[in-house]
Structures are given as structure tokens and as C-alpha cells.
Design an enzyme around this catalytic site. Sequence first.
Site, mmCIF file in Angstrom:
data_model
loop_
_atom_site.group_PDB
_atom_site.id
_atom_site.type_symbol
_atom_site.label_atom_id
_atom_site.label_comp_id
_atom_site.label_asym_id
_atom_site.label_seq_id
_atom_site.Cartn_x
_atom_site.Cartn_y
_atom_site.Cartn_z
ATOM 1 N N GLU A 1 0.786 -1.173 -0.188
ATOM 2 C CA GLU A 1 -0.036 -0.003 0.021
ATOM 3 C C GLU A 1 1.018 1.308 0.019
ATOM 4 O OE1 GLU A 1 -1.287 1.861 3.315
ATOM 5 O OE2 GLU A 1 -0.963 0.245 4.883
ATOM 6 N N LYS B 1 -3.215 -1.328 15.669
ATOM 7 C CA LYS B 1 -2.767 -0.483 16.753
ATOM 8 C C LYS B 1 -3.583 -0.140 17.829
ATOM 9 C CE LYS B 1 0.606 2.606 14.920
ATOM 10 N NZ LYS B 1 0.467 2.704 13.278
HETATM 11 N N1 PSU Z 1 -2.555 2.197 10.641
HETATM 12 C C1 PSU Z 1 -1.461 2.186 10.754
HETATM 13 N N2 PSU Z 1 -0.445 2.732 9.746
HETATM 14 C C2 PSU Z 1 -1.076 3.190 8.467
HETATM 15 C C3 PSU Z 1 -2.491 3.025 8.632
HETATM 16 C C4 PSU Z 1 -3.260 2.578 9.516
HETATM 17 O O1 PSU Z 1 -0.718 1.765 11.748
HETATM 18 O O2 PSU Z 1 -0.496 3.707 7.568
HETATM 19 C C5 PSU Z 1 -3.357 3.523 7.220
HETATM 20 C C6 PSU Z 1 -3.291 2.202 6.300
HETATM 21 O O3 PSU Z 1 -3.318 2.675 4.923
HETATM 22 C C7 PSU Z 1 -4.921 1.965 6.477
HETATM 23 C C8 PSU Z 1 -5.453 3.192 6.677
HETATM 24 O O4 PSU Z 1 -5.447 1.339 5.483
HETATM 25 O O5 PSU Z 1 -4.455 3.995 7.372
HETATM 26 C C9 PSU Z 1 -6.801 2.996 7.522
HETATM 27 O O6 PSU Z 1 -7.311 4.251 7.429
HETATM 28 P P1 PSU Z 1 -8.910 4.356 8.070
HETATM 29 O O7 PSU Z 1 -8.529 4.224 9.711
HETATM 30 O O8 PSU Z 1 -9.120 5.911 7.665
HETATM 31 O O9 PSU Z 1 -9.821 3.589 7.398
#
Ligand code: PSU
Length: 310
Positions: A29, A163
Site C-alpha cells: 500500500e 494499533k
Molecule cells: N494504521 C497504521 N498505519 C497506517 C494506516 C493504519 O498503523 O499507515 C493506514 C493504512 O493505509 C490503513 C488506513 O488502510 O490507515 C486506514 O485508515 P482509516 O482508519 O481511515 O480507514
Amino acid sequence: MQRRDDELIDLAMEVRAALADGRPVVALESSIVAQGMPWPHNLETALAVERIVRAEGAVPATIAVVDGRIRVGLDEDTLRRLSRARDAHKASRRDLAALVAARATAGTTVAATMWIAARCGIAIFATGGIGGVHRGAEETFDVSADLIELGRTPVAVVSAGAKSILDIGKTLEVLETQGVPVLGYRTDTFPAFFTRDSGHKVDRRFDSPQALAEVIATQRRLGLQSGILIANPISEADALAADDIEARIAAAVRDAEAAGVARKDLTPFLLARVNDLSDGASLRANIALVKNNAALAAQIAVAHAALAEP
Ligand code: PSU
Ligand code: MN
């Protein structure tokens, strides 16, 4: 049949050739590059992760939206640009059409990357941590689109768990509802990104990349059109002390609430705040676990490519 590419998706030649030959490919990603890590660690990590995937015998396919093109497999210059672009968007599934139509540039989240990978016929994907159910979601309804994508797109995602900026128990409940197997690699417990044990169990443990590749192949043979979450704990050496990181995460969550941060801005805000509050230790752990996940994903991809059935 998956459509491998079309007029809106650019597959790098190397990725296209590997897919055509049935050789192993690992999707990566780019929201982690555009939003998840600060410069220059984001670029260094993205390049290191690609090298690790290659060293394990697979082809890396970093996915992003660049000037309105969906790109699968990025050259170094493009990665460099994405890592420095202050105006890069964060693209989840729902953003793709609008960003492409607007000729924009964006890092793709787990959800968007999974969808693009599946569209191109890539079965295995490595990331750091997935999005999930945020703390307080009973009020805010903040449930990451990553979980819904895992429920409907047949790609196996290797992550170090989630996390604890998230509510991990609720995250696992939603994954269960969505029909997503949560498999532990050499662990019985679901890891919490910076630490090896969230206190929650995985559905099942597997101790080799080959065994995980067999689950992926079986899921496909059955025609189950959902993803698989493979939980790969951070190494003991790189793991952080649970109490330490928990206090920082709690502070970051309070700061986000006080600042009224919501929706797609919340996760990037929390990631940046946890980094600021932990003098680089969390970033070091983050980099280590992303590399660890890339290596495992590549080993699974190699084992998967060696199986007779796709
Ligand atoms: N958690 C992490 N590092 C990240 C992300 C999440 O520890 O870089 C990023 C990933 O790309 C994940 C996104 O898919 O955040 C999720 O965002 P949201 O919670 O807005 O769906
Ligand atoms: Mn959200």
C-alpha cells in the site's frame, strides 16, 4: 476471471510479466508512504520493503494513484515524489473514482489497495497495521473501510495486527461478522502492532508460509470471495513496552477528541501524534514490523505460486 488491467490501471511491466507467468507478486500500500510515516523514513522504508520482497523471490507491486492513473508497481522516482508530496490525498475504496476523474495523486489505504490488487489478480498483500474499529465507535460509528473490504475482496493481507489507537476487541468482532479468517503466524494471540499480544485470540495458528499458502488456495478453491487477515507479530527485539505505548496512545486519542478530528483524518492524526509523543521509538518499531510483514508475505506468495492450483 479478474480483469488484469484496462485503460485506467497501469501495471508495471515487471508486475505484468510476473502475473502472466504465475510468478509470485506482493501488493504494497502507499497510504503508509503518503500519510503513515514522516519523510524521509517513508521513502527509505518503501524502498527497503521492495528490496526485501525481491530478496525473498517475489515481485513487489506498490499501488498508488498518480496524476489520475491507478499505478500497480511504482518506479523509484514516483515513490520519491509520493513520499514528499504534501498534497497527496488518502484514497480508500470510495475515493478512487473521484480522484481518478480529478487527475489527482493519492496514497491508497488497505481497502483501496486490496480492491486494486484483486482486480489485477494479485492474491497477497503486505502492510503494517490495518484500520479497524476506533475507540468510542459506539458513539462515532468510526469503523474503517478496511474491515468491510476484507469481507468482500479475496486478498490475503499480512499485518502486525492493529494499533491500539483502535478498539481491538471490536475490530475482531467486525472481522468475524464480515466472514474474515484471522490467522496467526506462529502465534495464538492477535498482536497489537507495537506489542506482540493484544490479549485476544486468533482463529487459528499456522507455523509456516506453506501452510498459510494452502489456506489461501483452499479459500479460492471454495470460491469464498472474502479476504484473509494474517497476523504476524512484531519481533521480540523490536516490540515496545506495553504500558509506555498505551499511555501515549491514550494521550493521542484525547488530543484527537479535543481537536474534533474525525472521519478520514482521524487515523493519520493519531499516527502522527503517537510518533510525536514517543521520540521516534514507535517509528522504529513501525519500520521493523513493516519489513517483517513484507518478508512473510513474499514467502507466502512464493509458496502460493508453487501450488498447482491458483
Ligand atoms: N494504521 C497504521 N498505519 C497506517 C494506516 C493504519 O498503523 O499507515 C493506514 C493504512 O493505509 C490503513 C488506513 O488502510 O490507515 C486506514 O485508515 P482509516 O482508519 O481511515 O480507514
Ligand atoms: Mn475511519
